[in-house]
Design a protein around this motif. Structure first.
Motif, PDB file in Angstrom:
ATOM      1  N   UNK A   2      27.907  12.520  35.980  1.00  0.00           N
ATOM      2  CA  UNK A   2      27.890  13.875  35.445  1.00  0.00           C
ATOM      3  C   UNK A   2      27.113  13.922  34.134  1.00  0.00           C
ATOM      4  N   UNK A   3      26.363  15.012  33.941  1.00  0.00           N
ATOM      5  CA  UNK A   3      25.646  15.158  32.679  1.00  0.00           C
ATOM      6  C   UNK A   3      26.625  15.557  31.580  1.00  0.00           C
ATOM      7  N   UNK A   4      26.302  15.169  30.363  1.00  0.00           N
ATOM      8  CA  UNK A   4      27.195  15.405  29.229  1.00  0.00           C
ATOM      9  C   UNK A   4      26.384  15.984  28.074  1.00  0.00           C
ATOM     10  N   UNK A   5      26.803  17.138  27.573  1.00  0.00           N
ATOM     11  CA  UNK A   5      26.218  17.667  26.346  1.00  0.00           C
ATOM     12  C   UNK A   5      27.347  18.268  25.516  1.00  0.00           C
ATOM     13  N   UNK A   6      27.018  18.657  24.299  1.00  0.00           N
ATOM     14  CA  UNK A   6      28.027  19.251  23.421  1.00  0.00           C
ATOM     15  C   UNK A   6      28.249  20.732  23.734  1.00  0.00           C
ATOM     16  N   UNK A   7      27.427  21.297  24.609  1.00  0.00           N
ATOM     17  CA  UNK A   7      27.548  22.717  24.942  1.00  0.00           C
ATOM     18  C   UNK A   7      28.574  22.926  26.059  1.00  0.00           C
ATOM     19  N   UNK A   8      29.250  24.075  26.017  1.00  0.00           N
ATOM     20  CA  UNK A   8      30.191  24.401  27.085  1.00  0.00           C
ATOM     21  C   UNK A   8      29.425  24.790  28.348  1.00  0.00           C
ATOM     22  N   UNK A   9      30.129  24.815  29.469  1.00  0.00           N
ATOM     23  CA  UNK A   9      29.564  25.197  30.771  1.00  0.00           C
ATOM     24  C   UNK A   9      28.425  24.277  31.198  1.00  0.00           C
ATOM     25  N   UNK A  10      28.486  23.010  30.785  1.00  0.00           N
ATOM     26  CA  UNK A  10      27.453  22.065  31.209  1.00  0.00           C
ATOM     27  C   UNK A  10      27.537  21.805  32.716  1.00  0.00           C
ATOM     28  N   UNK A  11      28.751  21.601  33.224  1.00  0.00           N
ATOM     29  CA  UNK A  11      28.948  21.325  34.646  1.00  0.00           C
ATOM     30  C   UNK A  11      29.036  22.637  35.422  1.00  0.00           C
ATOM     31  N   UNK A  12      28.209  22.768  36.464  1.00  0.00           N
ATOM     32  CA  UNK A  12      28.197  23.989  37.270  1.00  0.00           C
ATOM     33  C   UNK A  12      28.714  23.765  38.686  1.00  0.00           C
ATOM     34  N   UNK A  13      28.670  22.533  39.159  1.00  0.00           N
ATOM     35  CA  UNK A  13      29.081  22.219  40.527  1.00  0.00           C
ATOM     36  C   UNK A  13      30.236  21.217  40.500  1.00  0.00           C
ATOM     37  N   UNK A  14      30.936  21.114  41.612  1.00  0.00           N
ATOM     38  CA  UNK A  14      31.827  19.974  41.796  1.00  0.00           C
ATOM     39  C   UNK A  14      30.978  18.772  42.172  1.00  0.00           C
ATOM     40  N   UNK A  15      31.172  17.684  41.471  1.00  0.00           N
ATOM     41  CA  UNK A  15      30.361  16.483  41.684  1.00  0.00           C
ATOM     42  C   UNK A  15      31.298  15.320  41.970  1.00  0.00           C
ATOM     43  N   UNK A  16      31.061  14.624  43.077  1.00  0.00           N
ATOM     44  CA  UNK A  16      31.911  13.495  43.443  1.00  0.00           C
ATOM     45  C   UNK A  16      31.340  12.181  42.925  1.00  0.00           C
ATOM     46  N   UNK A  17      32.238  11.323  42.449  1.00  0.00           N
ATOM     47  CA  UNK A  17      31.904   9.955  42.096  1.00  0.00           C
ATOM     48  C   UNK A  17      32.899   9.040  42.784  1.00  0.00           C
ATOM     49  N   UNK A  18      32.418   8.033  43.478  1.00  0.00           N
ATOM     50  CA  UNK A  18      33.263   7.224  44.347  1.00  0.00           C
ATOM     51  C   UNK A  18      33.393   5.803  43.799  1.00  0.00           C
ATOM     52  N   UNK A  19      34.645   5.346  43.681  1.00  0.00           N
ATOM     53  CA  UNK A  19      34.929   3.990  43.203  1.00  0.00           C
ATOM     54  C   UNK A  19      35.587   3.216  44.340  1.00  0.00           C
ATOM     55  N   UNK A  20      35.029   2.054  44.660  1.00  0.00           N
ATOM     56  CA  UNK A  20      35.524   1.253  45.778  1.00  0.00           C
ATOM     57  C   UNK A  20      36.046  -0.096  45.326  1.00  0.00           C
ATOM     58  N   UNK A  21      37.124  -0.530  45.955  1.00  0.00           N
ATOM     59  CA  UNK A  21      37.636  -1.880  45.812  1.00  0.00           C
ATOM     60  C   UNK A  21      37.924  -2.416  47.202  1.00  0.00           C
ATOM     61  N   UNK A  22      38.345  -3.668  47.295  1.00  0.00           N
ATOM     62  CA  UNK A  22      38.630  -4.246  48.610  1.00  0.00           C
ATOM     63  C   UNK A  22      39.697  -3.463  49.361  1.00  0.00           C
ATOM     64  N   UNK A  23      40.698  -2.978  48.623  1.00  0.00           N
ATOM     65  CA  UNK A  23      41.819  -2.316  49.292  1.00  0.00           C
ATOM     66  C   UNK A  23      42.023  -0.872  48.833  1.00  0.00           C
ATOM     67  N   UNK A  24      40.993  -0.265  48.221  1.00  0.00           N
ATOM     68  CA  UNK A  24      41.141   1.128  47.807  1.00  0.00           C
ATOM     69  C   UNK A  24      39.786   1.822  47.721  1.00  0.00           C
ATOM     70  N   UNK A  25      39.844   3.143  47.784  1.00  0.00           N
ATOM     71  CA  UNK A  25      38.679   3.982  47.515  1.00  0.00           C
ATOM     72  C   UNK A  25      39.171   5.239  46.798  1.00  0.00           C
ATOM     73  N   UNK A  26      38.622   5.494  45.601  1.00  0.00           N
ATOM     74  CA  UNK A  26      38.978   6.686  44.833  1.00  0.00           C
ATOM     75  C   UNK A  26      37.773   7.617  44.817  1.00  0.00           C
ATOM     76  N   UNK A  27      37.982   8.844  45.279  1.00  0.00           N
ATOM     77  CA  UNK A  27      36.919   9.845  45.287  1.00  0.00           C
ATOM     78  C   UNK A  27      37.212  10.848  44.168  1.00  0.00           C
ATOM     79  N   UNK A  28      36.546  10.646  43.029  1.00  0.00           N
ATOM     80  CA  UNK A  28      36.730  11.547  41.891  1.00  0.00           C
ATOM     81  C   UNK A  28      35.875  12.804  42.078  1.00  0.00           C
ATOM     82  N   UNK A  29      36.343  13.901  41.529  1.00  0.00           N
ATOM     83  CA  UNK A  29      35.594  15.147  41.598  1.00  0.00           C
ATOM     84  C   UNK A  29      35.597  15.795  40.216  1.00  0.00           C
ATOM     85  N   UNK A  30      34.417  15.853  39.586  1.00  0.00           N
ATOM     86  CA  UNK A  30      34.270  16.559  38.311  1.00  0.00           C
ATOM     87  C   UNK A  30      34.072  18.038  38.618  1.00  0.00           C
TER      88      UNK A  30
END
Length: 296
Positions: free
Chosen positions: A30-58
């Motif tokens: 996700x992009x980061x700035x000091x201004x509000x309303x920087x994020x306009x969409x839901x953005x997924x970031x996926x973290x994987x391990x041998x026995x797990x998967x976390x699907x984050x949504x900004x």
């Protein structure tokens, strides 16, 4: 046993949701700035391990919409209250407890396991101030797990990750184990260019701008990209371009460096500017730009 689940990050603008997301994923999603309303969409970031998967949504910061684009952003935030296995409600050390209290109440009544993340604790004067803040939030969200954090310094992130893993439901992975996000490469190019516009321009210009990648051609040694910056008025086009193209050149140079770092490859970037009048209020144009709109 394999665990997998959707963890949605919600909260008001400027509390550090995108910084939390990037720290948890370990990549700059996700992009980061000091201004509000920087994020306009839901953005997924996926973290994987041998026995797990976390699907984050900004998600976009919660706001009271003034035009159709902001309605789409609010819809993205509210949808995150219904399709999560775990919620991360992010606040910080300075925002008032009753800001957008209707949304907070919806989160409280969602029935979804919730973490209340108090970000930016490095700004607090002492431990007593933190304890008071924790007590206050505990009275507001009594069922939430409270995690003090400083996402910028990655403090509290490992603790949060451990607790998220504990609460993940048993599921097979939802995405390939080597996936990092659900978004295509072009999306991150548009976000990086938009980030530079947010950083380099003031007032209404960043909020009246949208970026579309018209050409993305990957060759063995270089990626060739053509992108268009859309604005709402001719006067804004002149400001984006600047005297003799000086400002547009600044945007292009800064964006190209970050795009090269993102793809780890040399990039040739050409930017153009077009006027699309009142695009933030036109449903057809918003859909063309990839925004989901709730039908009235």
């Amino acid at each position: 046993m394999h665990k997998a689940g959707f963890v949605n990050i919600i909260g008001n603008p400027n509390v550090g949701k995108s910084t939390i997301m990037n720290a948890l994923v370990g990549e700059r999603i996700s992009i980061i700035t000091s201004k509000s309303q920087t994020t306009r969409h839901r953005i997924m970031g996926i973290v994987n391990g041998d026995d797990f998967q976390i699907v984050y949504s900004d998600t976009p910061g919660v706001l009271k919409p003034n035009y159709r684009l902001q309605e789409s952003m609010l819809e993205a935030s509210e949808s995150a209250l219904t399709d999560a296995d775990i919620l991360l409600y992010v606040t910080d050390t300075v925002e008032s407890y009753d800001k957008n209290k209707d949304f907070l109440e919806k989160a409280k009544n969602s029935g979804i396991p919730t973490f209340l993340i108090i970000n930016k604790i490095d700004l607090l004067s002492d431990q007593k101030a933190l304890e008071d803040l924790v007590d206050k939030w505990h009275s507001i969200l009594p069922d939430a797990r409270i995690v003090p954090a400083c996402a910028k310094e990655k403090f509290g992130i490992d603790t949060l990750l451990t607790q998220i893993k504990e609460l993940l439901p048993e599921n097979p992975p939802y995405f390939d184990k080597d996936a990092l996000t659900d978004r295509p490469a072009r999306f991150f190019v548009t976000e990086i260019i938009r980030e530079k516009i947010l950083e380099l321009y003031d007032k209404e210009i960043p909020y009246s701008s949208e970026v579309v990648v018209e050409r993305f051609k990957e060759e063995p040694s270089i990626i060739r990209i053509n992108a268009v910056i859309f604005v709402e008025r001719e006067s804004q086009k002149g400001i984006i371009i600047g005297r003799a193209g000086s400002m547009l050149k600044k945007v292009g140079t800064a964006a190209r460096k970050d795009i090269e770092a993102f793809f780890e490859k040399k990039v040739f970037l050409e930017l153009f500017v077009q006027v699309e009048k009142d695009w933030r209020n036109r449903d057809k144009q918003l859909k063309n730009f990839g925004y989901q709109l709730k039908q009235e």
